[in-house]
Design a protein around this motif. Structure first.
Motif, PDB file in Angstrom:
ATOM      1  N   LEU A   1     -21.873  23.739 -37.101  1.00  0.00           N
ATOM      2  CA  LEU A   1     -22.535  24.414 -35.846  1.00  0.00           C
ATOM      3  C   LEU A   1     -21.611  24.530 -34.960  1.00  0.00           C
ATOM      4  O   LEU A   1     -21.015  23.649 -34.610  1.00  0.00           O
ATOM      5  CB  LEU A   1     -23.788  24.182 -35.636  1.00  0.00           C
ATOM      6  CG  LEU A   1     -25.066  24.091 -36.636  1.00  0.00           C
ATOM      7  CD1 LEU A   1     -26.259  23.483 -35.998  1.00  0.00           C
ATOM      8  CD2 LEU A   1     -25.384  25.527 -37.274  1.00  0.00           C
ATOM      9  N   ALA A   2     -21.231  25.933 -34.512  1.00  0.00           N
ATOM     10  CA  ALA A   2     -20.391  26.041 -33.172  1.00  0.00           C
ATOM     11  C   ALA A   2     -20.696  25.638 -31.902  1.00  0.00           C
ATOM     12  O   ALA A   2     -21.989  25.691 -31.776  1.00  0.00           O
ATOM     13  CB  ALA A   2     -20.102  27.571 -33.300  1.00  0.00           C
ATOM     14  N   GLU A   3     -19.956  24.948 -31.470  1.00  0.00           N
ATOM     15  CA  GLU A   3     -20.210  24.494 -30.018  1.00  0.00           C
ATOM     16  C   GLU A   3     -20.562  25.944 -28.888  1.00  0.00           C
ATOM     17  O   GLU A   3     -19.721  26.870 -29.004  1.00  0.00           O
ATOM     18  CB  GLU A   3     -18.897  23.847 -29.282  1.00  0.00           C
ATOM     19  CG  GLU A   3     -18.962  22.541 -29.931  1.00  0.00           C
ATOM     20  CD  GLU A   3     -17.606  21.770 -29.032  1.00  0.00           C
ATOM     21  OE1 GLU A   3     -16.803  22.337 -28.681  1.00  0.00           O
ATOM     22  OE2 GLU A   3     -17.698  20.502 -29.146  1.00  0.00           O
ATOM     23  N   LEU A   4     -21.649  25.835 -28.300  1.00  0.00           N
ATOM     24  CA  LEU A   4     -21.936  26.953 -27.710  1.00  0.00           C
ATOM     25  C   LEU A   4     -22.655  26.424 -26.147  1.00  0.00           C
ATOM     26  O   LEU A   4     -22.216  27.271 -25.230  1.00  0.00           O
ATOM     27  CB  LEU A   4     -23.019  27.690 -28.195  1.00  0.00           C
ATOM     28  CG  LEU A   4     -23.844  28.868 -27.558  1.00  0.00           C
ATOM     29  CD1 LEU A   4     -22.901  29.987 -27.297  1.00  0.00           C
ATOM     30  CD2 LEU A   4     -25.163  29.229 -28.329  1.00  0.00           C
ATOM     31  N   TYR A   5     -23.334  25.545 -26.131  1.00  0.00           N
ATOM     32  CA  TYR A   5     -24.127  25.158 -25.048  1.00  0.00           C
ATOM     33  C   TYR A   5     -23.049  24.280 -23.802  1.00  0.00           C
ATOM     34  O   TYR A   5     -22.511  23.557 -24.351  1.00  0.00           O
ATOM     35  CB  TYR A   5     -25.319  24.506 -25.364  1.00  0.00           C
ATOM     36  CG  TYR A   5     -26.281  25.237 -26.067  1.00  0.00           C
ATOM     37  CD1 TYR A   5     -26.954  26.280 -25.497  1.00  0.00           C
ATOM     38  CD2 TYR A   5     -26.360  24.819 -27.700  1.00  0.00           C
ATOM     39  CE1 TYR A   5     -27.836  26.988 -26.335  1.00  0.00           C
ATOM     40  CE2 TYR A   5     -27.583  25.362 -28.284  1.00  0.00           C
ATOM     41  CZ  TYR A   5     -28.047  26.395 -27.641  1.00  0.00           C
ATOM     42  OH  TYR A   5     -28.959  27.460 -28.733  1.00  0.00           O
TER      43      TYR A   5
END
Length: 490
Positions: free
Chosen positions: A24-28
């Motif tokens: 899952l991509a880093e976003l937060y």
């Protein structure tokens, strides 16, 4: 028996070997996590729970109830913070339990989280429909008496929010920022306007003498205590158990760890800050609520709105309606996100069909499992009387809280070498206090709730024995390599 107690190696939990946990991509970032926490912890209940508990259970002492519930949840939050900083993964309490206690206990916690998040999404959606219809009616628009309009609104909001989560985390995050900002403005207006109309005499004595109820004991605690009571210290603590439902949600922040930049440091800060801010806001609204009207005259149906009407500020009813609709919208959105991440982790471990762990190449989200969650939420909200089941949400959550508190103590002894971005101070004292506080909240729940919970967990254990135990990746002597998507930023 040893096979079902097999434990997930810590290196597998964080994906150090295969990178599978990094799909899952880093976003937060830290501020996003605070908004995520506030998005789920502050819903329509902020405008009603203080008045309802003051009128029926605690009197003005409901303010103390908010403090007690906040402290109990803060202890649990500190425990979540340590384990999240040690294992920054989307599985949250499920994965923590897998590493510390073993597979069967992990399944039990995962099953409890499914109950918490899936049922909560349906409960909140149903409540959203009722409040939305009421808000429209308060603006003078005639709504048909049948429930068709409400059913349609519930369907539309669940389809819309499921689509937002499935299409991309960034879209959902932007929508969340906008809605949380708007509802905080509404809450700010309630506090500022309410303060100007407070009558200090309404606070009276915080302690209201206890009143014995004629009803038969309904909670586990009342069975041992021998009678049902309202008000007094018993009522204050009983109200704290109900109020804990309002604070529940900070644990969902932990499910975002895999998608957070510098998760070991950011996730603990995000959880703790969001809970502290939510606690302060709830206490501020409770002070306004109790100060506007004597607790004996508070309406249970619309406590804050009726209190503002009583002091002649009718226009605040519309502000409350808008804040309530926005509040519940963000709650549903974050619940779907959290449920998606938990099921995604369980599927990735093989305990439920692995096809649910597929990440969309186009949207970079686990869109398949998101659509399943949305569909189940729609079915529950439309065809099941979920509003009578909200205590099950609380019990499922508290069950996970208990394992997390115990997990901090056990992990400190078994795995002291693991890197921790945050440590619970005064361990094992504070984790032990968290465990005791959680158990106290649990015994204040109804016996009927416990009966349904036991049935749900028994069914879940059967599912594990039939499917999960045999399909677990740890059950395979040479498990197939998980696809490595690589940890990337968007």
């Amino acid at each position: 028996m040893s096979t079902i107690l097999r434990r997930l190696p810590p290196s597998e939990a964080t994906g150090l070997r295969t990178g599978a946990r990094h799909s899952l991509a880093e976003l937060y970032r830290p501020a996003d996590l605070v908004v995520l926490g506030l998005g789920v912890m502050i819903g329509a209940g902020i405008f009603s729970i203080a008045g309802r508990q003051a009128a029926t259970t605690a009197g003005p002492g409901v303010i103390l109830s908010f403090m007690i519930a906040g402290i109990a949840c803060l202890l649990a939050c500190l425990c979540y913070a340590e384990l999240s900083s040690t294992m920054p993964t989307s599985g949250s309490a499920y994965t923590f339990t897998y590493v510390i206690f073993g597979e069967v206990w992990a399944w039990i916690i995962g099953w409890a989280l499914i109950l918490e998040l899936q049922l909560a999404a349906a409960v909140v959606a149903r409540a959203w429909g009722e409040i939305a219809v009421g808000a429209v009616a308060n603006f003078g628009v005639r709504v048909p008496a049948s429930g068709i309009v409400q059913d349609l609104l519930v369907f539309v909001i669940l389809v819309l929010l499921t689509g937002i989560v499935a299409l991309g985390a960034r879209i959902g995050l932007r929508a969340l920022w906008i809605m949380v900002s708007a509802k905080l403005l509404a809450i700010g207006a309630v506090i500022v306007v309410g303060v100007m109309h407070i009558d200090v005499a309404n606070y009276g004595e915080f302690y209201v003498p206890p009143k014995t109820l004629e009803a038969a004991p309904a909670t586990i605690l009342e069975i041992f205590y021998g009678e049902s009571q309202a008000f007094g210290w018993f009522g204050i603590f009983a109200a704290a158990s109900a109020i804990a439902f309002a604070y529940i949600g900070f644990d969902i922040v932990a499910t975002s760890a895999e998608e957070t930049v510098n998760a070991r440091k950011a996730v603990p800060k995000g959880m703790i800050r969001s809970l502290v801010i939510a606690t302060v806001i709830y206490i501020a609204v409770a002070l306004v609520m109790v100060g506007l009207a004597p607790y004996t005259r508070i309406s249970e149906d619309a406590p804050l709105a009726s209190a503002f009407r009583a002091v002649g500020v009718d226009w605040m009813v519309h502000v409350i309606d808008v804040g309530a609709v926005l509040g519940l919208t963000t709650v549903i959105l974050v619940l779907i996100v959290g449920q998606t991440r938990v099921l995604f982790s369980m599927a990735r471990d093989g305990l439920i069909p692995r096809g649910l762990a597929t990440v969309s190449r186009r949207y970079h989200t686990p869109s398949r499992v998101t659509l399943v969650i949305g569909l189940v939420a729609i079915v529950l909200a439309e065809f099941v009387p979920v509003l009578t089941m909200q205590e099950l949400v609380v019990l499922g959550t508290l069950f996970a809280f208990a394992f997390v508190a115990a997990g901090v103590i056990v992990m400190r002894r078994r795995m002291p070498h693991l890197e921790r971005g945050f440590r619970v101070p005064l361990s094992p004292l504070l984790p032990a206090l968290s465990l005791l506080a959680t158990l106290w909240l649990m015994v204040n729940l109804r016996v009927l709730t416990w009966a349904w919970f036991v049935l749900w967990m028994a069914f879940g254990l059967l599912v594990y024995l039939v499917y999960g135990r045999r399909h677990s990746l740890l059950a395979r002597p040479n498990p197939p390599p998980r696809p490595v998507h690589g940890r990337h930023r968007r």
